[in-house]
Design a protein around this motif. Structure first.
Motif, PDB file in Angstrom:
ATOM      1  N   PRO A 101       0.838  -1.201   0.000  1.00  0.00           N
ATOM      2  CA  PRO A 101       0.000   0.000   0.000  1.00  0.00           C
ATOM      3  C   PRO A 101       0.876   1.256   0.000  1.00  0.00           C
ATOM      4  O   PRO A 101       2.068   1.188   0.312  1.00  0.00           O
ATOM      5  CB  PRO A 101      -0.801  -0.112   1.306  1.00  0.00           C
ATOM      6  CG  PRO A 101      -0.010  -1.012   2.180  1.00  0.00           C
ATOM      7  CD  PRO A 101       0.715  -1.952   1.253  1.00  0.00           C
ATOM      8  N   VAL A 102       0.244   2.353  -0.372  1.00  0.00           N
ATOM      9  CA  VAL A 102       0.964   3.624  -0.507  1.00  0.00           C
ATOM     10  C   VAL A 102       1.796   3.950   0.732  1.00  0.00           C
ATOM     11  O   VAL A 102       2.969   4.310   0.621  1.00  0.00           O
ATOM     12  CB  VAL A 102      -0.063   4.747  -0.815  1.00  0.00           C
ATOM     13  CG1 VAL A 102       0.529   6.120  -0.549  1.00  0.00           C
ATOM     14  CG2 VAL A 102      -0.552   4.630  -2.264  1.00  0.00           C
ATOM     15  N   TRP A 103       1.222   3.800   1.910  1.00  0.00           N
ATOM     16  CA  TRP A 103       1.981   4.227   3.101  1.00  0.00           C
ATOM     17  C   TRP A 103       3.240   3.406   3.295  1.00  0.00           C
ATOM     18  O   TRP A 103       4.262   3.931   3.698  1.00  0.00           O
ATOM     19  CB  TRP A 103       1.095   4.239   4.351  1.00  0.00           C
ATOM     20  CG  TRP A 103       0.823   2.907   4.999  1.00  0.00           C
ATOM     21  CD1 TRP A 103      -0.254   2.105   4.784  1.00  0.00           C
ATOM     22  CD2 TRP A 103       1.644   2.239   5.967  1.00  0.00           C
ATOM     23  NE1 TRP A 103      -0.151   0.972   5.546  1.00  0.00           N
ATOM     24  CE2 TRP A 103       0.995   1.034   6.287  1.00  0.00           C
ATOM     25  CE3 TRP A 103       2.853   2.538   6.580  1.00  0.00           C
ATOM     26  CZ2 TRP A 103       1.537   0.123   7.192  1.00  0.00           C
ATOM     27  CZ3 TRP A 103       3.382   1.634   7.493  1.00  0.00           C
ATOM     28  CH2 TRP A 103       2.727   0.438   7.791  1.00  0.00           C
ATOM     29  N   TYR A 124       3.630   8.912   9.806  1.00  0.00           N
ATOM     30  CA  TYR A 124       4.634   9.723   9.107  1.00  0.00           C
ATOM     31  C   TYR A 124       4.343   9.758   7.602  1.00  0.00           C
ATOM     32  O   TYR A 124       4.433  10.812   6.959  1.00  0.00           O
ATOM     33  CB  TYR A 124       6.031   9.152   9.384  1.00  0.00           C
ATOM     34  CG  TYR A 124       7.153   9.931   8.759  1.00  0.00           C
ATOM     35  CD1 TYR A 124       7.467  11.224   9.193  1.00  0.00           C
ATOM     36  CD2 TYR A 124       7.915   9.389   7.724  1.00  0.00           C
ATOM     37  CE1 TYR A 124       8.497  11.943   8.626  1.00  0.00           C
ATOM     38  CE2 TYR A 124       8.959  10.112   7.145  1.00  0.00           C
ATOM     39  CZ  TYR A 124       9.247  11.382   7.595  1.00  0.00           C
ATOM     40  OH  TYR A 124      10.271  12.090   7.013  1.00  0.00           O
ATOM     41  N   ALA A 125       3.947   8.598   7.050  1.00  0.00           N
ATOM     42  CA  ALA A 125       3.628   8.532   5.616  1.00  0.00           C
ATOM     43  C   ALA A 125       2.455   9.464   5.285  1.00  0.00           C
ATOM     44  O   ALA A 125       2.461  10.128   4.236  1.00  0.00           O
ATOM     45  CB  ALA A 125       3.307   7.100   5.214  1.00  0.00           C
ATOM     46  N   ILE A 126       1.484   9.524   6.172  1.00  0.00           N
ATOM     47  CA  ILE A 126       0.321  10.394   5.946  1.00  0.00           C
ATOM     48  C   ILE A 126       0.741  11.872   5.952  1.00  0.00           C
ATOM     49  O   ILE A 126       0.273  12.670   5.132  1.00  0.00           O
ATOM     50  CB  ILE A 126      -0.799  10.080   6.975  1.00  0.00           C
ATOM     51  CG1 ILE A 126      -1.415   8.702   6.646  1.00  0.00           C
ATOM     52  CG2 ILE A 126      -1.879  11.171   6.973  1.00  0.00           C
ATOM     53  CD1 ILE A 126      -2.344   8.137   7.695  1.00  0.00           C
ATOM     54  N   GLU A 127       1.687  12.196   6.826  1.00  0.00           N
ATOM     55  CA  GLU A 127       2.254  13.562   6.834  1.00  0.00           C
ATOM     56  C   GLU A 127       2.925  13.873   5.494  1.00  0.00           C
ATOM     57  O   GLU A 127       2.783  14.962   4.955  1.00  0.00           O
ATOM     58  CB  GLU A 127       3.373  13.627   7.880  1.00  0.00           C
ATOM     59  CG  GLU A 127       3.067  14.341   9.157  1.00  0.00           C
ATOM     60  CD  GLU A 127       4.258  14.186  10.111  1.00  0.00           C
ATOM     61  OE1 GLU A 127       5.401  14.530   9.707  1.00  0.00           O
ATOM     62  OE2 GLU A 127       4.049  13.675  11.224  1.00  0.00           O
ATOM     63  N   LYS A 128       3.694  12.901   4.987  1.00  0.00           N
ATOM     64  CA  LYS A 128       4.402  13.106   3.717  1.00  0.00           C
ATOM     65  C   LYS A 128       3.401  13.220   2.567  1.00  0.00           C
ATOM     66  O   LYS A 128       3.614  13.990   1.631  1.00  0.00           O
ATOM     67  CB  LYS A 128       5.391  11.961   3.442  1.00  0.00           C
ATOM     68  CG  LYS A 128       6.561  11.888   4.382  1.00  0.00           C
ATOM     69  CD  LYS A 128       7.464  13.073   4.255  1.00  0.00           C
ATOM     70  CE  LYS A 128       7.534  13.820   5.576  1.00  0.00           C
ATOM     71  NZ  LYS A 128       8.266  15.082   5.540  1.00  0.00           N
ATOM     72  N   ALA A 139      -3.397   6.660   1.721  1.00  0.00           N
ATOM     73  CA  ALA A 139      -2.391   5.829   2.402  1.00  0.00           C
ATOM     74  C   ALA A 139      -2.625   4.332   2.235  1.00  0.00           C
ATOM     75  O   ALA A 139      -1.679   3.559   2.088  1.00  0.00           O
ATOM     76  CB  ALA A 139      -2.336   6.177   3.882  1.00  0.00           C
ATOM     77  N   ASP A 140      -3.892   3.913   2.251  1.00  0.00           N
ATOM     78  CA  ASP A 140      -4.186   2.476   2.218  1.00  0.00           C
ATOM     79  C   ASP A 140      -4.495   1.945   0.821  1.00  0.00           C
ATOM     80  O   ASP A 140      -4.797   0.770   0.654  1.00  0.00           O
ATOM     81  CB  ASP A 140      -5.351   2.173   3.172  1.00  0.00           C
ATOM     82  CG  ASP A 140      -4.956   2.464   4.615  1.00  0.00           C
ATOM     83  OD1 ASP A 140      -3.855   2.015   5.017  1.00  0.00           O
ATOM     84  OD2 ASP A 140      -5.704   3.170   5.310  1.00  0.00           O
ATOM     85  N   VAL A 154       3.252  10.195  -5.001  1.00  0.00           N
ATOM     86  CA  VAL A 154       3.619   9.199  -3.983  1.00  0.00           C
ATOM     87  C   VAL A 154       5.119   8.874  -4.107  1.00  0.00           C
ATOM     88  O   VAL A 154       5.827   8.771  -3.101  1.00  0.00           O
ATOM     89  CB  VAL A 154       2.760   7.923  -4.115  1.00  0.00           C
ATOM     90  CG1 VAL A 154       3.288   6.809  -3.220  1.00  0.00           C
ATOM     91  CG2 VAL A 154       1.301   8.233  -3.776  1.00  0.00           C
ATOM     92  N   ALA A 155       5.585   8.747  -5.336  1.00  0.00           N
ATOM     93  CA  ALA A 155       7.013   8.459  -5.550  1.00  0.00           C
ATOM     94  C   ALA A 155       7.871   9.598  -4.997  1.00  0.00           C
ATOM     95  O   ALA A 155       8.936   9.362  -4.410  1.00  0.00           O
ATOM     96  CB  ALA A 155       7.295   8.254  -7.037  1.00  0.00           C
ATOM     97  N   LEU A 156       7.389  10.824  -5.154  1.00  0.00           N
ATOM     98  CA  LEU A 156       8.112  11.973  -4.596  1.00  0.00           C
ATOM     99  C   LEU A 156       8.095  11.914  -3.062  1.00  0.00           C
ATOM    100  O   LEU A 156       9.126  12.115  -2.409  1.00  0.00           O
ATOM    101  CB  LEU A 156       7.486  13.275  -5.109  1.00  0.00           C
ATOM    102  CG  LEU A 156       8.074  14.566  -4.560  1.00  0.00           C
ATOM    103  CD1 LEU A 156       9.565  14.674  -4.873  1.00  0.00           C
ATOM    104  CD2 LEU A 156       7.337  15.776  -5.144  1.00  0.00           C
TER     105      LEU A 156
END
Ligand SMILES: Nc1ncnc2c1ncn2[C@@H]1O[C@H](COP(=O)(O)OP(=O)(O)O)[C@@H](O)[C@H]1O
Ligand SMILES: [Mg+2]
Length: 258
Positions: A101-103, A124-128, A139-140, A154-156
């Protein structure tokens, strides 16, 4: 008085061939601390190979490649790991992990070294995600559920998540529409500034180059044929640059159709 800073990234006389195909043919390049360098050049000129050589993913045949005075060519495993630890890269075409998943994509490096617990890594991933303009719900999702523009964001986010000192972006806007490309360019510039990172971005898009670069270098046949401040690119009479930015058929650049 001018300040003399040691380059963070230093290449001298770098050669790389694949069989009889000569790709890098004496490439010289320096990137100073905190500088954002953009490399322009046609496809197949060795741009991606150059980045892979700097990362030690491809072994250069000859020359010197140094990151913070540390030699990359023939470096020991431990030294190479230490060098790579400083660098994050956004690969051409995003290259997200389809099965995660994205996160987890974003926090991949942080989870790997067990530097961060899963719950914390997700937060932290959600912050990014927010910093690249995407909502928490993303995120999911899995990469296949995202549009091309979202995948690139997302890659960035994944590239900036480990707070790298050095960032490489390989064709970050290729395949995106001009508006989304502009958004990604702005995000790249903002991320590099916020991190105070040293960055190399590869692109064949002049709008990207002007937005992201402090300095621009042009590569042709595995060598740098021009470099200068980004603001000078429109003023130079260098025939390679002129042909490239105006997309002319006539000039020193020979198009390899094979
Ligand atoms: N692993 C490889 N094996 C053989 N040839 C390669 C390899 N990687 C790149 N090349 C060749 O090197 C040349 C430069 O590639 P590349 O650096 O990817 O170009 P670009 O400037 O478009 O990023 C191309 O002709 C490509 O086919
Ligand atoms: Mg490439």
């Amino acid at each position: 008085m001018t300040e003399h800073k040691l380059p963070r990234i230093f290449l001298k006389g770098v050669h790389k061939a694949f069989g009889s195909k000569k790709v890098l043919q004496g490439l010289d390049l320096e990137v100073l601390p905190g500088e954002s360098l953009v490399i322009i050049g046609g496809s197949g000129t060795g741009k991606s190979v150059m980045l892979k050589c700097i990362l030690g993913l491809i072994q250069a045949d000859k020359g010197t490649i140094r990151i913070d005075q540390q030699e990359v060519i023939n470096a020991s495993r431990a030294n190479l790991d230490a060098i790579r630890h400083k660098i994050s890269m956004l690969f051409q075409g995003s290259a997200l992990f389809d099965s995660l998943p994205v996160w987890e994509n974003i926090s991949f490096v942080l989870l790997q070294g067990k530097k961060m617990a899963r719950l914390q890594a997700r937060t932290y991933a959600i912050e990014k995600l927010a910093s690249v303009g995407l909502p928490a719900e993303v995120a999911d999702l899995y990469p296949a559920e995202l549009s091309g523009g979202m995948q690139r964001r997302v890659a960035l986010a994944r590239a900036i998540a480990p707070k790298p000192e050095i960032l490489f972006f390989d064709e970050p806007t290729t395949g995106l529409d001009p508006i989304m490309g502009g958004v990604i360019n702005d995000l790249i510039r903002a991320s590099v500034d916020e991190l105070g990172a040293t960055a190399i971005t590869i692109t064949h898009d002049m709008a990207s180059a002007k937005k992201i670069a402090d300095r621009i270098a042009m590569i042709y046949q595995g060598k740098i044929v021009w470099q200068g401040p980004a603001k000078d690119i429109g003023k130079t009479d260098n025939p390679y640059v002129q042909q490239f930015i105006h997309g002319r058929n006539q000039g020193p650049i020979k198009v390899d159709v094979n």
